[in-house]
Structures are given as structure tokens and as C-alpha cells.
Design a protein around this motif. Structure first.
Motif, mmCIF file in Angstrom:
data_model
loop_
_atom_site.group_PDB
_atom_site.id
_atom_site.type_symbol
_atom_site.label_atom_id
_atom_site.label_comp_id
_atom_site.label_asym_id
_atom_site.label_seq_id
_atom_site.Cartn_x
_atom_site.Cartn_y
_atom_site.Cartn_z
ATOM 1 N N GLU A 183 0.851 -1.190 0.000
ATOM 2 C CA GLU A 183 0.000 0.000 0.000
ATOM 3 C C GLU A 183 0.890 1.244 0.000
ATOM 4 O OE1 GLU A 183 -3.666 -0.193 2.483
ATOM 5 O OE2 GLU A 183 -2.676 -1.987 3.280
ATOM 6 N N ILE A 184 1.811 1.273 -0.953
ATOM 7 C CA ILE A 184 2.824 2.318 -1.032
ATOM 8 C C ILE A 184 2.194 3.701 -1.197
ATOM 9 C CG2 ILE A 184 4.911 3.039 -2.264
ATOM 10 C CD1 ILE A 184 5.028 0.254 -0.862
ATOM 11 N N HIS A 185 1.038 3.791 -1.847
ATOM 12 C CA HIS A 185 0.384 5.085 -2.050
ATOM 13 C C HIS A 185 0.109 5.795 -0.731
ATOM 14 C CE1 HIS A 185 -2.996 2.387 -1.242
ATOM 15 N NE2 HIS A 185 -3.631 3.458 -0.810
ATOM 16 N N ARG A 186 -0.013 5.048 0.343
ATOM 17 C CA ARG A 186 -0.318 5.653 1.636
ATOM 18 C C ARG A 186 0.811 6.553 2.144
ATOM 19 N NH1 ARG A 186 -4.375 3.703 4.953
ATOM 20 N NH2 ARG A 186 -5.628 2.052 4.063
ATOM 21 N N PHE A 187 2.050 6.292 1.712
ATOM 22 C CA PHE A 187 3.169 7.118 2.155
ATOM 23 C C PHE A 187 3.088 8.535 1.598
ATOM 24 C CE2 PHE A 187 4.954 2.784 2.511
ATOM 25 C CZ PHE A 187 5.192 2.800 3.873
ATOM 26 N N ASP A 188 2.294 8.742 0.551
ATOM 27 C CA ASP A 188 2.134 10.063 -0.052
ATOM 28 C C ASP A 188 1.008 10.866 0.583
ATOM 29 O OD1 ASP A 188 4.181 9.635 -1.888
ATOM 30 O OD2 ASP A 188 2.818 8.659 -3.303
ATOM 31 N N GLN A 189 0.271 10.274 1.510
ATOM 32 C CA GLN A 189 -0.851 10.978 2.126
ATOM 33 C C GLN A 189 -0.345 12.075 3.060
ATOM 34 O OE1 GLN A 189 -2.924 7.824 4.120
ATOM 35 N NE2 GLN A 189 -4.285 7.466 2.396
ATOM 36 N N PRO A 190 -1.042 13.203 3.103
ATOM 37 C CA PRO A 190 -0.668 14.248 4.065
ATOM 38 C C PRO A 190 -0.805 13.726 5.492
ATOM 39 C CG PRO A 190 -2.268 15.061 2.469
ATOM 40 C CD PRO A 190 -2.166 13.575 2.272
ATOM 41 N N ILE A 191 -0.001 14.227 6.376
ATOM 42 C CA ILE A 191 -0.038 13.808 7.775
ATOM 43 C C ILE A 191 -1.395 14.128 8.375
ATOM 44 C CG2 ILE A 191 0.929 14.229 10.070
ATOM 45 C CD1 ILE A 191 3.600 14.755 8.646
ATOM 46 N N GLY A 192 -1.990 13.138 9.032
ATOM 47 C CA GLY A 192 -3.249 13.334 9.729
ATOM 48 C C GLY A 192 -4.481 13.365 8.845
ATOM 49 N N LYS A 193 -4.330 13.116 7.553
ATOM 50 C CA LYS A 193 -5.492 13.181 6.670
ATOM 51 C C LYS A 193 -5.564 11.908 5.832
ATOM 52 C CE LYS A 193 -7.387 15.812 2.796
ATOM 53 N NZ LYS A 193 -8.760 15.543 3.098
ATOM 54 N N GLN A 194 -6.708 11.273 5.869
ATOM 55 C CA GLN A 194 -6.952 10.122 5.017
ATOM 56 C C GLN A 194 -7.746 10.604 3.815
ATOM 57 O OE1 GLN A 194 -5.625 7.067 5.702
ATOM 58 N NE2 GLN A 194 -4.631 8.192 7.349
ATOM 59 N N TYR A 195 -7.459 10.035 2.655
ATOM 60 C CA TYR A 195 -8.131 10.469 1.443
ATOM 61 C C TYR A 195 -9.613 10.130 1.465
ATOM 62 C CZ TYR A 195 -3.633 11.324 -0.729
ATOM 63 O OH TYR A 195 -2.405 11.807 -1.026
ATOM 64 N N SER A 196 -10.409 11.059 0.995
ATOM 65 C CA SER A 196 -11.825 10.816 0.773
ATOM 66 C C SER A 196 -11.970 10.178 -0.596
ATOM 67 C CB SER A 196 -12.604 12.130 0.798
ATOM 68 O OG SER A 196 -12.445 12.773 2.039
ATOM 69 N N TYR A 197 -13.101 9.586 -0.847
ATOM 70 C CA TYR A 197 -13.337 8.951 -2.134
ATOM 71 C C TYR A 197 -13.142 9.976 -3.247
ATOM 72 C CZ TYR A 197 -15.500 6.554 -5.997
ATOM 73 O OH TYR A 197 -15.724 5.970 -7.214
ATOM 74 N N GLY A 198 -12.357 9.618 -4.237
ATOM 75 C CA GLY A 198 -12.137 10.481 -5.389
ATOM 76 C C GLY A 198 -11.015 11.484 -5.223
ATOM 77 N N HIS A 199 -10.320 11.446 -4.086
ATOM 78 C CA HIS A 199 -9.257 12.419 -3.860
ATOM 79 C C HIS A 199 -7.909 11.764 -3.591
ATOM 80 C CE1 HIS A 199 -12.899 14.796 -3.032
ATOM 81 N NE2 HIS A 199 -12.215 15.734 -3.635
ATOM 82 N N GLY A 200 -7.801 10.483 -3.745
ATOM 83 C CA GLY A 200 -6.564 9.775 -3.466
ATOM 84 C C GLY A 200 -5.585 9.843 -4.613
ATOM 85 N N THR A 201 -4.432 9.200 -4.416
ATOM 86 C CA THR A 201 -3.374 9.244 -5.424
ATOM 87 C C THR A 201 -3.768 8.521 -6.696
ATOM 88 O OG1 THR A 201 -2.354 7.288 -4.460
ATOM 89 C CG2 THR A 201 -1.537 9.419 -3.719
ATOM 90 N N GLN A 202 -4.790 7.660 -6.628
ATOM 91 C CA GLN A 202 -5.214 6.968 -7.840
ATOM 92 C C GLN A 202 -5.793 7.940 -8.861
ATOM 93 O OE1 GLN A 202 -6.646 6.673 -4.865
ATOM 94 N NE2 GLN A 202 -8.835 6.355 -4.995
ATOM 95 N N PHE A 203 -6.095 9.179 -8.432
ATOM 96 C CA PHE A 203 -6.652 10.171 -9.329
ATOM 97 C C PHE A 203 -5.601 11.195 -9.777
ATOM 98 C CE2 PHE A 203 -10.198 8.417 -7.015
ATOM 99 C CZ PHE A 203 -11.074 8.129 -8.042
ATOM 100 N N ALA A 204 -4.333 10.941 -9.442
ATOM 101 C CA ALA A 204 -3.258 11.827 -9.884
ATOM 102 C C ALA A 204 -3.036 11.625 -11.386
ATOM 103 C CB ALA A 204 -1.981 11.506 -9.112
ATOM 104 N N SER A 205 -2.379 12.585 -12.001
ATOM 105 C CA SER A 205 -2.124 12.475 -13.435
ATOM 106 C C SER A 205 -1.148 11.325 -13.696
ATOM 107 C CB SER A 205 -1.539 13.783 -13.969
ATOM 108 O OG SER A 205 -0.193 13.915 -13.558
ATOM 109 N N GLU A 206 -1.101 10.877 -14.918
ATOM 110 C CA GLU A 206 -0.204 9.770 -15.279
ATOM 111 C C GLU A 206 1.256 10.143 -15.029
ATOM 112 O OE1 GLU A 206 -0.821 6.555 -16.130
ATOM 113 O OE2 GLU A 206 -2.861 7.087 -15.573
ATOM 114 N N ASP A 207 1.619 11.383 -15.335
ATOM 115 C CA ASP A 207 2.992 11.827 -15.090
ATOM 116 C C ASP A 207 3.321 11.793 -13.603
ATOM 117 O OD1 ASP A 207 3.616 12.188 -17.744
ATOM 118 O OD2 ASP A 207 3.180 14.349 -17.736
ATOM 119 N N GLU A 208 2.379 12.232 -12.761
ATOM 120 C CA GLU A 208 2.602 12.194 -11.319
ATOM 121 C C GLU A 208 2.755 10.756 -10.830
ATOM 122 O OE1 GLU A 208 0.285 16.092 -9.598
ATOM 123 O OE2 GLU A 208 -0.937 14.383 -10.248
ATOM 124 N N LYS A 209 1.926 9.871 -11.358
ATOM 125 C CA LYS A 209 2.019 8.460 -10.967
ATOM 126 C C LYS A 209 3.371 7.882 -11.353
ATOM 127 C CE LYS A 209 -2.901 7.381 -11.364
ATOM 128 N NZ LYS A 209 -3.893 6.594 -12.103
#
Length: 87
Positions: A33-59
Motif C-alpha cells: 500500500e505504497i500510495h499511503r506514504f504520499d498521504q498528508p499527515i493526519g489526513k486520510q483520502y476521501s473517495y475520489g481524492h486519493g493518489t489513484q486520481f493523480a495524473s499519469e505523469d505524477e504516478k
């Protein structure tokens, strides 16, 4: 992850105050679950706002950075292993 340091030693070395944080990070790493390391401190992603929605270049950039980090860790591990085998 290889058991060379205890949780307390890692906490002291890296200035981490809570052992559950290290255990959480290890669980994330083991379950890929490597994407979790990119989460801001103290904030869990809401539906539709996680790293899976980042641009292809960002990914790709994030994956490239992760692979570089992993490569550096493996290099250090092999150096340490080689040094231990010399002794």
C-alpha cells in the motif's frame, strides 16, 4: 524489515514518538500500500481524492522515486552484507 533494529531503536534513531506508526508503515509496505506514504499527515483520502486520481505523469514520477529509493536500500543492504561476510 530485516530485523536488524528493534522498533525502539528505530524510534530513537529517527525521532519517532509512537511505535504504532512504525508498525503501520511496516504493514503498509508488506501489503504493498505504497500510495499511503504520499498521504498528508493526519489526513486520510476521501473517495475520489486519493493518489489513484493523480495524473499519469505524477504516478510515473512517484513510482520512479519509489523504485529509486528501493534500489538504494537494496544497494546498502548488499554493501552491509558484503562487509559482514568479510569479517
Amino acid at each position: 524489515m530485516d530485523g536488524r533494529l528493534t522498533t525502539k531503536e528505530i524510534m530513537k534513531k529517527d525521532g519517532i514518538k509512537n511505535k504504532s506508526q512504525i508498525e503501520t508503515w511496516m504493514r503498509w509496505y508488506r501489503t504493498n500500500e505504497i500510495h499511503r506514504f504520499d498521504q498528508p499527515i493526519g489526513k486520510q483520502y476521501s473517495y475520489g481524492h486519493g493518489t489513484q486520481f493523480a495524473s499519469e505523469d505524477e504516478k510515473k514520477d512517484r513510482q520512479n522515486a519509489y523504485l529509486k529509493m528501493e534500489n538504494e536500500i537494496l544497494k546498502k543492504y548488499l554493501e552491509m552484507k558484503e562487509e559482514l561476510n568479510k569479517n
